[in-house]
Design an enzyme around this catalytic site. Structure first.
Site, PDB file in Angstrom:
ATOM      1  N   GLY A   9      33.319 108.034  94.035  1.00  0.00           N
ATOM      2  CA  GLY A   9      32.858 106.996  94.958  1.00  0.00           C
ATOM      3  C   GLY A   9      33.943 106.014  95.381  1.00  0.00           C
ATOM      4  N   PRO A  13      41.893 103.709 101.606  1.00  0.00           N
ATOM      5  CA  PRO A  13      42.179 103.627 103.046  1.00  0.00           C
ATOM      6  C   PRO A  13      43.149 104.753 103.428  1.00  0.00           C
ATOM      7  CG  PRO A  13      42.397 101.477 102.009  1.00  0.00           C
ATOM      8  CD  PRO A  13      42.258 102.475 100.902  1.00  0.00           C
ATOM      9  N   LEU A  15      45.092 105.178 105.950  1.00  0.00           N
ATOM     10  CA  LEU A  15      46.390 104.729 106.485  1.00  0.00           C
ATOM     11  C   LEU A  15      47.000 103.703 105.539  1.00  0.00           C
ATOM     12  CD1 LEU A  15      48.524 104.441 108.713  1.00  0.00           C
ATOM     13  CD2 LEU A  15      46.930 103.042 109.984  1.00  0.00           C
ATOM     14  N   GLY A  16      48.198 104.010 105.059  1.00  0.00           N
ATOM     15  CA  GLY A  16      48.878 103.088 104.141  1.00  0.00           C
ATOM     16  C   GLY A  16      50.275 102.765 104.633  1.00  0.00           C
ATOM     17  N   LEU A  17      50.911 101.804 103.967  1.00  0.00           N
ATOM     18  CA  LEU A  17      52.299 101.458 104.289  1.00  0.00           C
ATOM     19  C   LEU A  17      53.228 102.240 103.370  1.00  0.00           C
ATOM     20  CD1 LEU A  17      54.235  99.452 105.895  1.00  0.00           C
ATOM     21  CD2 LEU A  17      54.264  98.115 103.763  1.00  0.00           C
ATOM     22  N   GLY A  18      54.152 103.001 103.942  1.00  0.00           N
ATOM     23  CA  GLY A  18      55.181 103.673 103.159  1.00  0.00           C
ATOM     24  C   GLY A  18      56.280 102.683 102.806  1.00  0.00           C
ATOM     25  N   ASP A  43      52.012 102.454  99.428  1.00  0.00           N
ATOM     26  CA  ASP A  43      52.542 103.588  98.670  1.00  0.00           C
ATOM     27  C   ASP A  43      53.915 103.230  98.102  1.00  0.00           C
ATOM     28  OD1 ASP A  43      52.329 106.645  98.139  1.00  0.00           O
ATOM     29  OD2 ASP A  43      54.390 106.276  98.812  1.00  0.00           O
ATOM     30  N   LYS A  77      54.437 106.489  91.514  1.00  0.00           N
ATOM     31  CA  LYS A  77      54.774 107.867  91.124  1.00  0.00           C
ATOM     32  C   LYS A  77      55.635 107.888  89.867  1.00  0.00           C
ATOM     33  CE  LYS A  77      54.771 108.688  96.068  1.00  0.00           C
ATOM     34  NZ  LYS A  77      55.389 107.500  96.695  1.00  0.00           N
ATOM     35  N   HIS A 110      56.016 112.732  90.876  1.00  0.00           N
ATOM     36  CA  HIS A 110      56.749 112.619  92.141  1.00  0.00           C
ATOM     37  C   HIS A 110      57.278 113.973  92.639  1.00  0.00           C
ATOM     38  CE1 HIS A 110      59.137 109.434  94.595  1.00  0.00           C
ATOM     39  NE2 HIS A 110      58.886 110.504  95.331  1.00  0.00           N
TER      40      HIS A 110
END
Ligand code: A2P
Length: 316
Positions: A9, A13, A15-18, A43, A77, A110
Site C-alpha cells: 500500500g 511518487p 517522478l523523482g530528483l536524480g 534518489d 543504494k 547499486h
C-alpha cells in the site's frame, strides 16, 4: 502526482530528483528547490559523494515545515565495497547518518559487482571479488536484515539483468521490488521491463535525459545526443514544451519511475511539470521507433584487464 503503488500500500511518487553528478555546493539548493517545486522523491547513493549535503537540505525542509518526512520518498543504494552480509547494515547506517534520516523508503544494491574495501576508480583486477567469492544471495540476506531491523521500508536492486534477478528471486525471503536501470528512448529495455512486470518488480529509469554531464572519460566520441533527437524535438514543438519534458513524460506513460537530474531551478521546475503532459498513442509509437539498444553507461569501468567481470557477465 503519478504514484507507484507497492503491494503493502505504500506509494512512491513516480517522478523523482536524480542526484548523481550533482556536486556538493550545488545539491543543497537543488534538493530544497525540488521540494519547494513539489518533488517528494529524491534518489541518492553514497558513491555520489553528496549525501551529507542532501541530508542537510532534507532536514532543513522538514524543520521549516515545507514537508514532513512521511511525505518524502528517499531512496539510497548499497555501494559495491559492502557486499558481504555483515557489511550491509553498517553501510546503511552510515548512509542514514549522512542523510540525517531514521529510515529509508527504498534501499538498492547499486551494482551486481563486489569490490574490496578501499577500492577506488580507476579500478585494478586486485580490487574485485568475483560473484563466486561474494554471491549476490549473501548481499541480499544483508539487505533483508535492513528491513527486519526496521531501517528500510522496501529493498531492490540497480543495474540488474534478468539472470541476476533470478538468482535473488530464487532464494529471497523478501522479494526485490525495484530495479533501477538506464532507460530512455535509445535504450528502452522492453525485455527487462516485461521480465520485471512478470515478477512484480518496478522499474526506475536513470539517465532519462542521456546524462551528458557524465565524465568525459566514459563517453564515446560519437555518442548520439538524446536531447537533440529530431523526433523528440518535433513532438516537443507541437506541444510547446521542452525535449527533456517529453523524455520524462514518455517514461511516466510507460508506468516507469523516472529520476531526471538537474541542479538548476528553472529545469527542476520544468522537469516536474512534465507530469502534466499527455502523449498520444501516435507520439508513443514514434518514440518506440527510436530504440537503438544504445547504453550511455556501458559498465566498462568494471572490466579492467584481469577483472572477474565482463560486459556479458555484467548485463545478463
Ligand atoms: P543541469 O543539472 O545543469 O540542469 P540525466 O538526468 O539523464 O542524468 O541528465 C542530466 C543532464 O541533463 C544534466 O546535464 C542536466 O543539466 C541536464 N538537464 C536536466 N534537466 C534539463 C532540461 N529540462 N533541459 C535540458 N537539460 C537538462
Amino acid at each position: 502526482m503519478k504514484l507507484i503503488r507497492y503491494t503493502n500500500g505504500d506509494n512512491m511518487p513516480a517522478l523523482g530528483l536524480g542526484t548523481w553528478k550533482s556536486a556538493p555546493g550545488e545539491v543543497y539548493n537543488a534538493v530544497v528547490t525540488a521540494i519547494k517545486s513539489g518533488y517528494r522523491h529524491i534518489d541518492c547513493a553514497p558513491v555520489y559523494g553528496n549525501e551529507k549535503e542532501i541530508g542537510q537540505a532534507i532536514s532543513d525542509c522538514v524543520a521549516n515545515r515545507i514537508v514532513t518526512r512521511e511525505e518524502l520518498w528517499i531512496t539510497s543504494k548499497l555501494w559495491n565495497t559492502a557486499h558481504q552480509k555483515n557489511e550491509v547494515l553498517p553501510a546503511l547506517k552510515a548512509t542514514l547518518d549522512d542523510l540525517k534520516l531514521e529510515y529509508l523508503d527504498l534501499y538498492l544494491i547499486h551494482w551486481p559487482v563486489a569490490l574490496k574495501e578501499g577500492a577506488g576508480f580507476p579500478l585494478k583486477a586486485s580490487n574485485f571479488y568475483s560473484l563466486e567469492e561474494v554471491p549476490l544471495t549473501e548481499t541480499w540476506k544483508g539487505m533483508e536484515d535492513t528491513v527486519k531491523a526496521g531501517l528500510v521500508r522496501h529493498i531492490g536492486v540497480s543495474n540488474f539483468g534478468p539472470e541476476h534477478l533470478q538468482v535473488i528471486l530464487k532464494s529471497a525471503e523478501i522479494a526485490p521490488e525495484m530495479n533501477q536501470v538506464e532507460c530512455h528512448p535509445y535504450f528502452q529495455q522492453d525485455t527487462l521491463l516485461n521480465f520485471c512486470r512478470e515478477h512484480n518488480i518496478f522499474l526506475t529509469a536513470y539517465s532519462p535525459l542521456g546524462s551528458y554531464d557524465r565524465s568525459e572519460a566514459f563517453k564515446a566520441s560519437n555518442e548520439p545526443k538524446l536531447l537533440d533527437d529530431p523526433v523528440i524535438a518535433h513532438i516537443a514543438n507541437t506541444k510547446e514544451v521542452s525535449p527533456a519534458q517529453i523524455l520524462i513524460s514518455w517514461a511516466l506513460h510507460r508506468g516507469i519511475s523516472v529520476i531526471p537530474k538537474s541542479v538548476h531551478a528553472g529545469r527542476i521546475a520544468q522537469n516536474f511539470a512534465a507530469e502534466e503532459i499527455h502523449l498520444s498513442d501516435e507520439d508513443m509509437k514514434s518514440i518506440a521507433a527510436l530504440d537503438r539498444n544504445f547504453r550511455y553507461v556501458t559498465g566498462t569501468f568494471w572490466t579492467p584487464p584481469g577483472s572477474p567481470y565482463t560486459l556479458n557477465s555484467l548485463w545478463r
